[in-house]
Design a protein around this motif. Structure first.
Motif, PDB file in Angstrom:
ATOM      1  N   GLY A 196      30.783  25.035  51.000  1.00 36.75           N
ATOM      2  CA  GLY A 196      30.605  24.974  49.546  1.00 36.75           C
ATOM      3  C   GLY A 196      30.066  26.259  48.970  1.00 36.75           C
ATOM      4  N   ALA A 197      30.376  27.378  49.623  1.00 41.21           N
ATOM      5  CA  ALA A 197      29.794  28.659  49.221  1.00 41.21           C
ATOM      6  C   ALA A 197      30.155  29.048  47.783  1.00 41.21           C
ATOM      7  CB  ALA A 197      30.247  29.755  50.183  1.00 41.21           C
ATOM      8  N   GLU A 198      31.288  28.522  47.269  1.00 33.78           N
ATOM      9  CA  GLU A 198      31.673  28.903  45.920  1.00 33.78           C
ATOM     10  C   GLU A 198      30.812  28.216  44.856  1.00 33.78           C
ATOM     11  OE1 GLU A 198      33.283  26.950  47.894  1.00 33.78           O
ATOM     12  OE2 GLU A 198      33.615  25.090  46.809  1.00 33.78           O
ATOM     13  N   ASP A 199      30.074  27.167  45.222  1.00 35.73           N
ATOM     14  CA  ASP A 199      29.238  26.437  44.273  1.00 35.73           C
ATOM     15  C   ASP A 199      27.790  26.893  44.463  1.00 35.73           C
ATOM     16  OD1 ASP A 199      27.774  24.624  42.788  1.00 35.73           O
ATOM     17  OD2 ASP A 199      29.097  22.949  43.256  1.00 35.73           O
ATOM     18  N   GLU A 200      27.351  27.857  43.713  1.00 31.90           N
ATOM     19  CA  GLU A 200      26.022  28.442  43.875  1.00 31.90           C
ATOM     20  C   GLU A 200      24.919  27.424  43.615  1.00 31.90           C
ATOM     21  OE1 GLU A 200      24.967  31.359  44.905  1.00 31.90           O
ATOM     22  OE2 GLU A 200      26.966  32.134  45.319  1.00 31.90           O
ATOM     23  N   ALA A 201      25.118  26.549  42.635  1.00 37.95           N
ATOM     24  CA  ALA A 201      24.087  25.573  42.306  1.00 37.95           C
ATOM     25  C   ALA A 201      23.876  24.593  43.458  1.00 37.95           C
ATOM     26  CB  ALA A 201      24.452  24.822  41.032  1.00 37.95           C
ATOM     27  N   ALA A 202      24.977  24.099  44.048  1.00 37.88           N
ATOM     28  CA  ALA A 202      24.882  23.160  45.163  1.00 37.88           C
ATOM     29  C   ALA A 202      24.246  23.833  46.373  1.00 37.88           C
ATOM     30  CB  ALA A 202      26.262  22.604  45.512  1.00 37.88           C
ATOM     31  N   THR A 203      24.624  25.068  46.630  1.00 37.11           N
ATOM     32  CA  THR A 203      24.055  25.811  47.752  1.00 37.11           C
ATOM     33  C   THR A 203      22.558  26.001  47.567  1.00 37.11           C
ATOM     34  OG1 THR A 203      26.110  26.980  48.245  1.00 37.11           O
ATOM     35  CG2 THR A 203      24.069  28.034  48.946  1.00 37.11           C
ATOM     36  N   ALA A 204      22.149  26.404  46.370  1.00 38.94           N
ATOM     37  CA  ALA A 204      20.732  26.607  46.093  1.00 38.94           C
ATOM     38  C   ALA A 204      19.949  25.311  46.264  1.00 38.94           C
ATOM     39  CB  ALA A 204      20.553  27.154  44.677  1.00 38.94           C
TER      40      ALA A 204
END
Length: 268
Positions: A196-204
């Motif tokens: 899910g690297a493209e979703d910065e919010a989910a990664t954070a």
């Protein structure tokens, strides 16, 4: 409870330590952990590989018969000391800003080989193996492989640590990008972050959750270690389970679940 193994995680079966693994781990418990160079190595390698993460705990719990505190022996004091340090260290790393080009999951990936695996890579010993203080390593391995005390710890605290167990380790559904609240081990967390690297919010959100969990585990490990000293207060049930939470995060969950009799579904 066979879960497809992509990370070298322990299967759901007895550990069966070798004589040489037992010899090296028994020596480690008696002194290597106090060496600054070894501690630096372990920070870089995020502890041991999955097999030796749990083997380390088994050797200490099964073989260390005496101790201060309310329980006496057969307790993971050395494990608590090391994994409090590793949990705090990794929690701090996850809170640091990433440098240019650095992947979000990089802090979850070891930069050195397992310390025990590197020792085992040399020429195999033959014949009778003397261990620390001239101990009989083969006899110690046979005793450790009974898993009597480790099984008791895992089963007695299962209600406390099971909510923190990684569902991907235990054969649950594959975690998706919107499962940020699911507690994953470091292997499956790194995989989920990569996916899910493209979703910065989910990664954070995932990494922040892991950071908070590790900080909480470290605090409880410190309390558990104090409870194993003469002046320490008794530990509550959640604190008693903290070492299993730590090792599950760093080394996978199938082995403690197997010892506690928990099937692949995660239900007791």
């Amino acid at each position: 409870m066979a879960v497809p193994d992509r990370f070298g995680l322990l299967p759901a079966e007895p550990l069966l330590l070798t004589t040489e693994e037992t010899r090296l781990l028994w020596a480690f418990v008696h002194g290597d952990i106090m060496d600054a160079a070894v501690r630096s190595w372990l920070r870089a390698s995020l502890g041991f590989c999955p097999r030796h993460t749990w083997a380390y705990a088994v050797v200490e719990i099964e073989l260390w018969e005496a101790g201060v505190g309310g329980r006496g022996g057969h307790q993971p004091f050395d494990v608590c000391v090391l994994y409090e340090d590793l949990s705090r260290t990794l929690s701090d790393r996850l809170g640091r800003p990433r440098g240019w080009g650095r992947r979000a999951e990089a802090a979850l990936v070891p930069s050195r080989r397992c310390y025990l695996c590197s020792q085992l890579a040399g020429t195999p010993r033959e014949g009778f193996a003397l261990g620390y203080a001239n101990s009989n390593s083969a006899a110690l391995a046979a005793e450790a492989n009974l898993l009597r005390h480790t099984r008791r710890w895992c089963a007695a605290t299962a209600e406390e640590w099971l909510p923190s167990a990684c569902p991907d380790c235990l054969g649950g559904p594959v975690s998706g990008a919107d499962d940020g609240g699911v507690p994953l081990c470091r292997f499956h967390l790194a995989e989920a972050v990569r996916a899910g690297a493209e979703d910065e919010a989910a990664t954070a959100a995932r990494l922040a959750d892991a950071r908070e969990r590790l900080a909480s585990i470290a605090q409880r490990l410190a309390a558990l270690a104090r409870s194993m000293t003469a002046a320490g207060a008794a530990a509550d049930a959640r604190t008693e389970a903290s070492w299993i939470e730590a090792l599950g995060f760093f080394g996978g969950w199938q082995f403690p679940a197997y010892l506690a009799g928990i099937p692949a579904s995660g239900a007791p």
